[in-house]
Design an enzyme around this catalytic site. Structure first.
Site, PDB file in Angstrom:
ATOM      1  N   TYR A 142       3.816  -6.487  -4.929  1.00 34.46           N
ATOM      2  CA  TYR A 142       2.577  -7.060  -5.456  1.00 34.46           C
ATOM      3  C   TYR A 142       2.843  -8.056  -6.580  1.00 34.46           C
ATOM      4  O   TYR A 142       2.061  -8.967  -6.809  1.00 34.46           O
ATOM      5  CB  TYR A 142       1.659  -5.954  -5.983  1.00 34.46           C
ATOM      6  N   LYS A 189      11.752   4.256   1.680  1.00 35.09           N
ATOM      7  CA  LYS A 189      12.390   3.808   2.919  1.00 35.09           C
ATOM      8  C   LYS A 189      13.864   3.624   2.600  1.00 35.09           C
ATOM      9  O   LYS A 189      14.433   2.521   2.733  1.00 35.09           O
ATOM     10  CB  LYS A 189      11.715   2.504   3.395  1.00 35.09           C
ATOM     11  N   ASP A 221       7.501   6.154   6.946  1.00 39.87           N
ATOM     12  CA  ASP A 221       6.945   6.254   8.309  1.00 39.87           C
ATOM     13  C   ASP A 221       6.692   7.715   8.657  1.00 39.87           C
ATOM     14  O   ASP A 221       5.651   8.072   9.211  1.00 39.87           O
ATOM     15  CB  ASP A 221       7.859   5.558   9.335  1.00 39.87           C
ATOM     16  N   ASP A 245      -0.344   1.950  -1.648  1.00 37.81           N
ATOM     17  CA  ASP A 245      -1.588   1.317  -1.198  1.00 37.81           C
ATOM     18  C   ASP A 245      -1.952   1.842   0.188  1.00 37.81           C
ATOM     19  O   ASP A 245      -3.087   2.244   0.448  1.00 37.81           O
ATOM     20  CB  ASP A 245      -1.398  -0.205  -1.161  1.00 37.81           C
ATOM     21  N   ASP A 249      -4.908   5.065   1.292  1.00 35.14           N
ATOM     22  CA  ASP A 249      -6.042   4.856   2.207  1.00 35.14           C
ATOM     23  C   ASP A 249      -6.023   5.892   3.325  1.00 35.14           C
ATOM     24  O   ASP A 249      -7.058   6.442   3.700  1.00 35.14           O
ATOM     25  CB  ASP A 249      -6.003   3.454   2.836  1.00 35.14           C
TER      26      ASP A 249
HETATM   27  C1  IPM Z   1      -6.452  -0.950  -3.678  1.00 32.32           C
HETATM   28  C2  IPM Z   1      -6.849  -2.211  -2.973  1.00 32.32           C
HETATM   29  C3  IPM Z   1      -6.177  -3.381  -3.658  1.00 32.32           C
HETATM   30  C4  IPM Z   1      -4.687  -3.187  -3.559  1.00 32.32           C
HETATM   31  C5  IPM Z   1      -6.584  -4.763  -3.124  1.00 32.32           C
HETATM   32  C6  IPM Z   1      -8.080  -4.950  -3.121  1.00 32.32           C
HETATM   33  C7  IPM Z   1      -5.893  -5.857  -3.886  1.00 32.32           C
HETATM   34  O1  IPM Z   1      -6.526  -2.151  -1.617  1.00 32.32           O
HETATM   35  O2  IPM Z   1      -6.781  -0.801  -4.867  1.00 32.32           O
HETATM   36  O3  IPM Z   1      -5.822  -0.105  -3.039  1.00 32.32           O
HETATM   37  O4  IPM Z   1      -4.075  -3.566  -2.556  1.00 32.32           O
HETATM   38  O5  IPM Z   1      -4.106  -2.637  -4.498  1.00 32.32           O
HETATM   39 MG    MG Z   2      -5.720  -0.291  -1.043  1.00 29.96          MG
END
Ligand code: IPM
Ligand code: MG
Length: 364
Positions: A142, A189, A221, A245, A249
Site C-alpha cells: 500500500y 507467503k 492461500d 485487507d 473481508d
Molecule cells: C479497507 C478498504 C481500504 C483498504 C480501501 C477502501 C482503500 O478496503 O479498509 O479494508 O484497502 O485498506
Molecule cells: Mg478492505
C-alpha cells in the site's frame, strides 16, 4: 473526564451512522460522567467536492490534535472517475500514514442473535465465531514504491517491510492473543516472498517473551481456505497490509453481519482511528436505512483502546446485545418479510436503532 473526538462523517451513509455513534457516546457520557466534544472535519468525496483534495491538511492536523478520531465511510461512484491520487480512498491512506496507526484491529465476531445470517453450515460454525485479525496498516504494498515504465507497458507495486515495522505489529498480535484465547497465527507467503521470511524471523526472535501463546504460521492461500473450512481454529491472526485487507473481508462475510463489525487502528502514541468496516453504501444514504450498530460498536472500541474506559465500552456492547435480544433489526440484519414475524423480529431504521441503544444504556 473530558475527551475531544474528531469526527469524519465522510460520504454515503457515513453522516447517518456517525450521528448515531455520537448520540450513543453522549448517553455513555451522561451515565458515567464524561464529556465528549466533537469536531467534524471533511475527508473523502465530501472533501473533494468542497476543496478539491481528498484529505485537506486541516483535516489531518485536526485528527492529530484530537484524543481519538471516529470515521464513517468514504467513497462513492461519483468520485470513481478520478485518478488514483485524487480518489476518496486516498484520504484513508493519508490518515493511516499521517496518524501512524500501524495496527488495524478487525474483530470478526458472529452475534449469536444473527447466526442464521452466517453463510457457512452450522456444523462448521456451530460454536460461533470470534477471530481478531491484526492487519499491518502503514507499510507493505500500500505504501511501497509504485510506478509505470516510461513506455507505459509495465507497472510495479513494491512489498517492503523493515524489522521494526514487523516487530511492532507482531507485538500487538502477541499481546492481543494474551488477552484472548492465547493463540497467534502469522499469515504470510513465506514459501515465495522474502518479506514473509523476514516476518517469520522477527516473530521467532520475539516468541520467547510470550511463552503462554501458542504460535503458528500459515500460508495465506491456506488461511483463505481454512477460514471457510474450520474458522474456529483461529484466535488472533497477524498479517501484512495486503493479506489483511483480503482476509478481513473474507472473515467479516462469514460472520454474516458485516453491518455489525467495528475496527480500531492504533499507533504507539497519539490518537487512534476508529471506523466501521463496511463501506459508504451510497444507494441508501440519507434514507434512514443504514445499520448504525457497527459504528456504535466502533465507539465501544474507541472508549476501550483510546480512553481505557472498559466499563463504558462493555456498557455499549451490552446495550447492543439487549437491543438484538429484543428482536430489533435494521433491514440488513433482518430475516425476509415472511419470516420476520415468526422470528419475533421488528424492523427499524437508523435513528430508531440509535434511540434503542441509547434507551438500553440508560436502563441497564
Ligand atoms: C479497507 C478498504 C481500504 C483498504 C480501501 C477502501 C482503500 O478496503 O479498509 O479494508 O484497502 O485498506
Ligand atoms: Mg478492505
Amino acid at each position: 473526564m473530558k475527551f475531544n473526538i474528531v469526527t469524519i462523517p465522510g460520504d454515503g451513509i457515513g453522516p447517518d451512522i456517525v450521528r448515531e455513534g455520537c448520540r450513543v457516546l453522549d448517553a455513555v457520557g451522561a451515565r458515567f460522567g464524561h464529556t465528549f466534544t466533537y469536531k467534524s472535519v471533511l475527508a473523502g468525496g465530501a472533501a473533494i467536492d468542497a476543496t478539491g483534495e481528498p484529505l485537506p491538511a486541516e483535516t489531518l492536523a485536526a485528527c492529530l490534535a484530537s484524543d481519538a478520531v471516529l470515521l464513517g465511510a468514504v467513497g462513492g461512484p461519483k468520485w470513481d472517475v478520478l485518478p488514483g491520487n485524487k480518489r476518496p480512498e486516498k484520504a484513508l491512506l493519508g490518515l493511516r500514514g499521517g496518524m501512524k496507526v500501524y495496527a488495524n484491529l478487525r474483530p470478526a465476531l458472529m452475534f449469536r442473535q444473527l447466526s442464521a445470517a452466517c453463510p457457512l453450515k452450522s456444523e462448521i460454525v456451530g460454536n460461533g465465531l470470534d477471530i481478531l485479525i491484526v492487519r499491518e496498516l502503514t507499510g507493505g504494498m500500500y505504501f511501497g514504491d509504485r510506478g509505470r515504465s516510461s513506455d507505459g507497458n509495465s507497472a510495479w507495486d513494491t512489498e517492503a517491510y523493515s524489522k521494526e515495522e514487523i516487530a511492532r505489529v507482531v507485538k500487538i498480535g502477541f499481546e492481543s492473543a494474551l488477552k484472548r484465547n492465547k493463540k497467534l497465527c502469522v499469515v504470510d507467503k513465506a514459501n515465495i516472498l522474502e518479506t514473509s521470511r523476514l516476518w517469520r524471523e522477527v516473530t521467532e526472535a520475539m516468541k520467547g517473551s510470550y511463552p503462554t501463546v501458542e504460535l503458528s504460521y500459515m500460508y495465506v492461500d491456506n488461511a483463505a481456505m481454512q477460514l471457510v473450512r474450520n474458522p474456529g481454529q483461529f484466535d488472533v491472526i497477524v498479517t501484512s497490509n495486503m493479506f489483511g485487507d483480503i482476509l478481513s473481508d473474507e472473515a467479516s462475510q462469514i460472520t454474516g453481519s458485516i453491518g455489525m463489525l467495528a475496527s480500531a487502528s492504533l499507533g504507539d502514541s497519539g490518537p487512534g482511528l476508529y471506523e466501521p468496516i463496511h463501506g459508504s453504501a451510497p444507494d441508501i444514504a440519507g434514507k434512514d436505512l443504514a445499520n448504525p450498530l457497527a459504528t456504535i460498536l466502533t465507539c465501544a472500541m474507541l472508549l476501550r483502546y483510546s480512553f481505557s474506559l472498559e466499563n463504558e465500552a462493555r456498557a455499549i456492547e451490552q446495550a447492543v446485545e439487549s437491543v438484538l435480544d429484543d428482536g430489533w433489526r435494521t433491514g440488513d440484519i433482518a430475516g425476509s418479510a415472511k419470516d420476520r414475524e415468526a422470528l419475533g423480529e421488528k424492523l427499524v431504521g437508523t435513528r430508531k436503532m440509535g434511540d434503542l441503544v441509547v434507551a438500553a444504556l440508560a436502563t441497564h
